[in-house]
Design an enzyme around this catalytic site. Sequence first.
Site, PDB file in Angstrom:
ATOM      1  N   LYS A 134      11.763 -15.994 -10.620  1.00  0.00           N
ATOM      2  CA  LYS A 134      11.623 -14.433 -11.072  1.00  0.00           C
ATOM      3  C   LYS A 134      10.748 -15.377 -12.129  1.00  0.00           C
ATOM      4  O   LYS A 134       9.606 -14.264 -12.277  1.00  0.00           O
ATOM      5  CB  LYS A 134      13.455 -14.660 -12.147  1.00  0.00           C
ATOM      6  CG  LYS A 134      14.153 -13.692 -10.767  1.00  0.00           C
ATOM      7  CD  LYS A 134      13.476 -12.055 -10.703  1.00  0.00           C
ATOM      8  CE  LYS A 134      13.261 -11.831  -9.419  1.00  0.00           C
ATOM      9  NZ  LYS A 134      13.565 -11.587  -8.221  1.00  0.00           N
ATOM     10  N   HIS A 164      15.918 -37.135  -6.949  1.00  0.00           N
ATOM     11  CA  HIS A 164      15.532 -37.627  -5.699  1.00  0.00           C
ATOM     12  C   HIS A 164      13.668 -37.309  -6.193  1.00  0.00           C
ATOM     13  O   HIS A 164      12.699 -36.724  -4.632  1.00  0.00           O
ATOM     14  CB  HIS A 164      15.736 -37.099  -4.591  1.00  0.00           C
ATOM     15  CG  HIS A 164      16.924 -37.435  -4.442  1.00  0.00           C
ATOM     16  ND1 HIS A 164      17.556 -38.855  -3.664  1.00  0.00           N
ATOM     17  CD2 HIS A 164      18.265 -37.265  -4.386  1.00  0.00           C
ATOM     18  CE1 HIS A 164      18.736 -38.956  -3.185  1.00  0.00           C
ATOM     19  NE2 HIS A 164      19.121 -38.203  -4.365  1.00  0.00           N
ATOM     20  N   GLU A 210       7.409 -15.242 -10.458  1.00  0.00           N
ATOM     21  CA  GLU A 210       6.588 -13.670 -10.493  1.00  0.00           C
ATOM     22  C   GLU A 210       6.324 -13.395 -11.340  1.00  0.00           C
ATOM     23  O   GLU A 210       5.312 -12.473 -11.819  1.00  0.00           O
ATOM     24  CB  GLU A 210       7.073 -12.980  -9.183  1.00  0.00           C
ATOM     25  CG  GLU A 210       8.694 -13.029  -9.464  1.00  0.00           C
ATOM     26  CD  GLU A 210       8.977 -11.998  -8.480  1.00  0.00           C
ATOM     27  OE1 GLU A 210       8.390 -11.492  -7.948  1.00  0.00           O
ATOM     28  OE2 GLU A 210      10.628 -11.833  -8.447  1.00  0.00           O
ATOM     29  N   GLU A 240      16.496 -18.751  -7.410  1.00  0.00           N
ATOM     30  CA  GLU A 240      16.148 -16.883  -7.838  1.00  0.00           C
ATOM     31  C   GLU A 240      16.042 -17.220  -9.257  1.00  0.00           C
ATOM     32  O   GLU A 240      14.910 -16.257  -9.273  1.00  0.00           O
ATOM     33  CB  GLU A 240      17.604 -16.352  -7.520  1.00  0.00           C
ATOM     34  CG  GLU A 240      17.512 -14.376  -7.682  1.00  0.00           C
ATOM     35  CD  GLU A 240      16.340 -14.591  -6.951  1.00  0.00           C
ATOM     36  OE1 GLU A 240      15.822 -14.353  -6.122  1.00  0.00           O
ATOM     37  OE2 GLU A 240      16.251 -13.250  -7.699  1.00  0.00           O
ATOM     38  N   ARG A 255       4.193  -0.664  -5.003  1.00  0.00           N
ATOM     39  CA  ARG A 255       3.126  -1.571  -3.437  1.00  0.00           C
ATOM     40  C   ARG A 255       2.485  -2.019  -3.363  1.00  0.00           C
ATOM     41  O   ARG A 255       1.934  -2.110  -2.235  1.00  0.00           O
ATOM     42  CB  ARG A 255       3.411   0.749  -2.019  1.00  0.00           C
ATOM     43  CG  ARG A 255       4.501   1.098  -2.392  1.00  0.00           C
ATOM     44  CD  ARG A 255       5.307   2.260  -1.094  1.00  0.00           C
ATOM     45  NE  ARG A 255       4.329   1.359  -0.015  1.00  0.00           N
ATOM     46  CZ  ARG A 255       5.474   1.168   1.021  1.00  0.00           C
ATOM     47  NH1 ARG A 255       6.727   1.251   0.528  1.00  0.00           N
ATOM     48  NH2 ARG A 255       5.568   1.045   2.120  1.00  0.00           N
ATOM     49  N   LYS A 302       5.757  -4.659  -4.312  1.00  0.00           N
ATOM     50  CA  LYS A 302       7.038  -4.189  -3.235  1.00  0.00           C
ATOM     51  C   LYS A 302       6.415  -4.144  -2.037  1.00  0.00           C
ATOM     52  O   LYS A 302       5.747  -3.850  -2.130  1.00  0.00           O
ATOM     53  CB  LYS A 302       7.747  -3.636  -4.099  1.00  0.00           C
ATOM     54  CG  LYS A 302       9.345  -3.655  -4.013  1.00  0.00           C
ATOM     55  CD  LYS A 302       9.679  -2.887  -5.254  1.00  0.00           C
ATOM     56  CE  LYS A 302      11.223  -3.375  -5.261  1.00  0.00           C
ATOM     57  NZ  LYS A 302      11.589  -4.092  -6.246  1.00  0.00           N
ATOM     58  N   ASN A 323      -2.163   1.860   5.316  1.00  0.00           N
ATOM     59  CA  ASN A 323      -1.317   0.755   4.909  1.00  0.00           C
ATOM     60  C   ASN A 323      -0.478   0.177   6.514  1.00  0.00           C
ATOM     61  O   ASN A 323      -0.204   0.471   7.591  1.00  0.00           O
ATOM     62  CB  ASN A 323       0.594   1.567   4.345  1.00  0.00           C
ATOM     63  CG  ASN A 323       0.846   0.169   4.652  1.00  0.00           C
ATOM     64  OD1 ASN A 323       1.035  -0.802   4.192  1.00  0.00           O
ATOM     65  ND2 ASN A 323       2.701   0.478   3.848  1.00  0.00           N
ATOM     66  N   GLY A 324      -1.044  -1.454   6.724  1.00  0.00           N
ATOM     67  CA  GLY A 324      -0.554  -2.581   7.687  1.00  0.00           C
ATOM     68  C   GLY A 324      -2.682  -2.963   7.532  1.00  0.00           C
ATOM     69  O   GLY A 324      -2.516  -3.362   6.393  1.00  0.00           O
ATOM     70  N   TRP A 326      -2.791  -2.611  -1.646  1.00  0.00           N
ATOM     71  CA  TRP A 326      -2.367  -3.909  -1.783  1.00  0.00           C
ATOM     72  C   TRP A 326      -3.526  -5.041  -0.709  1.00  0.00           C
ATOM     73  O   TRP A 326      -3.515  -4.371   0.376  1.00  0.00           O
ATOM     74  CB  TRP A 326      -1.497  -4.305  -1.349  1.00  0.00           C
ATOM     75  CG  TRP A 326      -1.340  -5.896  -2.137  1.00  0.00           C
ATOM     76  CD1 TRP A 326      -0.386  -6.286  -3.162  1.00  0.00           C
ATOM     77  CD2 TRP A 326      -0.614  -6.779  -1.021  1.00  0.00           C
ATOM     78  NE1 TRP A 326      -0.447  -7.671  -3.181  1.00  0.00           N
ATOM     79  CE2 TRP A 326      -0.638  -8.253  -1.427  1.00  0.00           C
ATOM     80  CE3 TRP A 326      -0.861  -7.287   0.045  1.00  0.00           C
ATOM     81  CZ2 TRP A 326      -0.319  -8.738  -0.896  1.00  0.00           C
ATOM     82  CZ3 TRP A 326      -0.874  -8.058   0.837  1.00  0.00           C
ATOM     83  CH2 TRP A 326      -0.427  -9.596   0.413  1.00  0.00           C
ATOM     84  N   CYS A 331       0.668  -1.201   0.118  1.00  0.00           N
ATOM     85  CA  CYS A 331       0.328   0.180   0.229  1.00  0.00           C
ATOM     86  C   CYS A 331       0.798   1.361  -0.095  1.00  0.00           C
ATOM     87  O   CYS A 331       1.598   1.481   0.417  1.00  0.00           O
ATOM     88  CB  CYS A 331      -1.282   0.360   0.704  1.00  0.00           C
ATOM     89  SG  CYS A 331      -2.213  -1.424   1.330  1.00  0.00           S
TER      90      CYS A 331
HETATM   91  C1  F6R Z   1      11.314 -10.974  -5.588  1.00  0.00           C
HETATM   92  C2  F6R Z   1      10.541 -10.418  -4.469  1.00  0.00           C
HETATM   93  C3  F6R Z   1      10.675 -10.075  -2.861  1.00  0.00           C
HETATM   94  C4  F6R Z   1      10.926  -9.813  -2.025  1.00  0.00           C
HETATM   95  C5  F6R Z   1      10.360  -9.760  -0.522  1.00  0.00           C
HETATM   96  C6  F6R Z   1      11.807  -9.453  -0.068  1.00  0.00           C
HETATM   97  O1  F6R Z   1      11.919 -10.495  -6.651  1.00  0.00           O
HETATM   98  O2  F6R Z   1      11.812  -9.033  -4.834  1.00  0.00           O
HETATM   99  O3  F6R Z   1      10.825 -11.908  -2.932  1.00  0.00           O
HETATM  100  O4  F6R Z   1      12.697 -10.497  -2.565  1.00  0.00           O
HETATM  101  O5  F6R Z   1       9.956  -9.703  -0.404  1.00  0.00           O
HETATM  102  O6  F6R Z   1      11.813  -7.980   0.173  1.00  0.00           O
HETATM  103  P1  F6R Z   1      12.911  -7.342   0.862  1.00  0.00           P
HETATM  104  O7  F6R Z   1      14.223  -7.363   0.097  1.00  0.00           O
HETATM  105  O8  F6R Z   1      12.695  -5.099   0.134  1.00  0.00           O
HETATM  106  O9  F6R Z   1      13.223  -7.531   2.259  1.00  0.00           O
END
Ligand code: F6R
Length: 611
Positions: free
Chosen positions: A488, A507, A491, A484, A27, A606, A99-100, A73, A2
Amino acid sequence: MCGIVGYTGHREAYPIVIKGLKRLEYRGYDSTGVALLNGGLKVYKKKGRVADLEEFLVGKDLHSHIGIGHTRWATHGEPSDRNAHPHTSNSGKLTMIHNGIIENYAQIKKELLTKGYTFTSDTDTEVLLNFIEDIKENNECNLEEAVRVALKRITGAYCILLLDEADPETIIAARKGSPLVIGVGKGEHFLGSDASPMLEYTKEVVYINDYELAIVRPDELILKNLGNEKITPFVTKLDLKLAAIEKGGYEHFMLKEIFEQPSTILDCLRGRLDASAGMITMSGVQQNIEAFKTAGRIIIVACGTSWHAGLLAEYIIEELCRIPVEVEYASEFRYRNPVINKGDIIIAISQSGETADTLVAINRAKEQGAIIFGIVNVVGSSIARLSNGGAYTHAGPEIGVASTKAFTGQLAVLTMMALKIAKEKGTIADERYTQLLFELESVPEKVEALLKNADAIEAIAEKYKDASDALFLGRGYNFPIALEGALKLKEISYIHAEGYPAAEMKHGPIALVTATLPVVFIATNDTYHEKIISNIQEIKARKGKVIAIITEGDDVIPGLADDVFYVPAADEIIAPILSCVPLQLLSYYMGIARGVDVDKPRNLAKSVTVE
Ligand code: F6R
């Protein structure tokens, strides 16, 4: 999660608020709303993106010198017009954005229902707002006092901004667990979840701490704690340029951020690494060097991509520094009863520095006496401020929801740290130390070189874009990169993907291999090269499609794999910083080929400020 914006001052509020929301859209982007005050409260909100609200508001009277805005969000209640913020109190006199998560909202809602309050949304926010209104009316106190009383009764996390129809110049704001920055201008104040909405207006900002309440007027910023004691605002100078939060000619922030990596990694190394002098200067590590040298254990806590950086750090620190390392998901660590011994060091890794689980995890560990070392990208963020020492990744603002340049920044910082500690501790030979310093120094130009072949990855993405699943396999230092790569792809392209240690595939996951399954091998030249060649053959024997990320000059794997992408040669400790980049590109181009809004993939946001 948010985004929150506010303005009070001499300018028109709406253009500032709507532009701020566009910058904070990373966000959350389920719904958007603004509240303005001009001869009465005006609240406009809609399901969808900021652009949808903006279009809806064309032609409306939006004149006001005060305003708040929210991009959501969803936590409580589906994304819809009625669950969008701002929410309005039963009297219609107060409006609020949040936000929260208010954890005890159900119990408070019950109390309010018995008093005759009604609710138009499913949100916890509307409950908190009416709770504040109820306190204000029953105690006959002002809004500030009512907010204070209410906040003492709730559990959970919040950043809230409130407008009161009766006080057309004032925004009341408070935070616990969710970020809030207040920009100080001449006869005006700006509020935001981060500083991006205020960049072109002021460089003077105040980062609000947990349990602080701000009374914000054009000419006045009063800061208090929940005990009603005044606090002197600590004004910081922002070091952030507008260009850093714009797309700069790229179609998406994600692509811009992938291509920025040669310079962001350079920024991360700059002033710290001097290979010719054999020096690593990291003041945060230096201040805690005795603790690192004598540490019985390092525990790394992080989430998502940052957790993958932590996993690679485990391999590197154990190899170079001979310190046992554990890597924990912050969300698990915070609810367990972990054993933390005297002398343990906690390393928290976070791009945003605001991830709720990581924040709580380090708080817990700090209470038990652990030393907290933060590796954070966002300067002044909560985790950075809570840490005893740390190192910024200096990757600049990361706006694409998928983390890319922050990840390579984390890897660069963690590798430098490990080298510095190993040198100080005497666990690395001089020759190896010098070699790795030069290797690290050459990373930006190697990333630049491999990015020149991005077209080759685009062609691979086009070929496999209709896949429904994918496997990512790596061994040793490349195993975290396999994880990783899979994250990627999931998502950004919505293709189901799994990352595994290559040998582990026998396995179980090998059962998934068919002629249509792409299997991505991260198979750069390292100790395990021959082993991973055997793993590739095992996949080929079952007709799986192999895409391999390999080192320039490899003349074996091209004969086995269906598609290859070359990265420049590098030491096996350094190679993961290179091999993750084609995987970022792969997910980007796959996402584009499948029509995904790669900067805002569904359901994600994010900066995960809720647990
Ligand atoms: C994936 C991604 C998330 C963040 C995770 C932690 O592309 O961005 O998995 O890595 O939410 O976020 P931070 O690093 O901000 O604590």
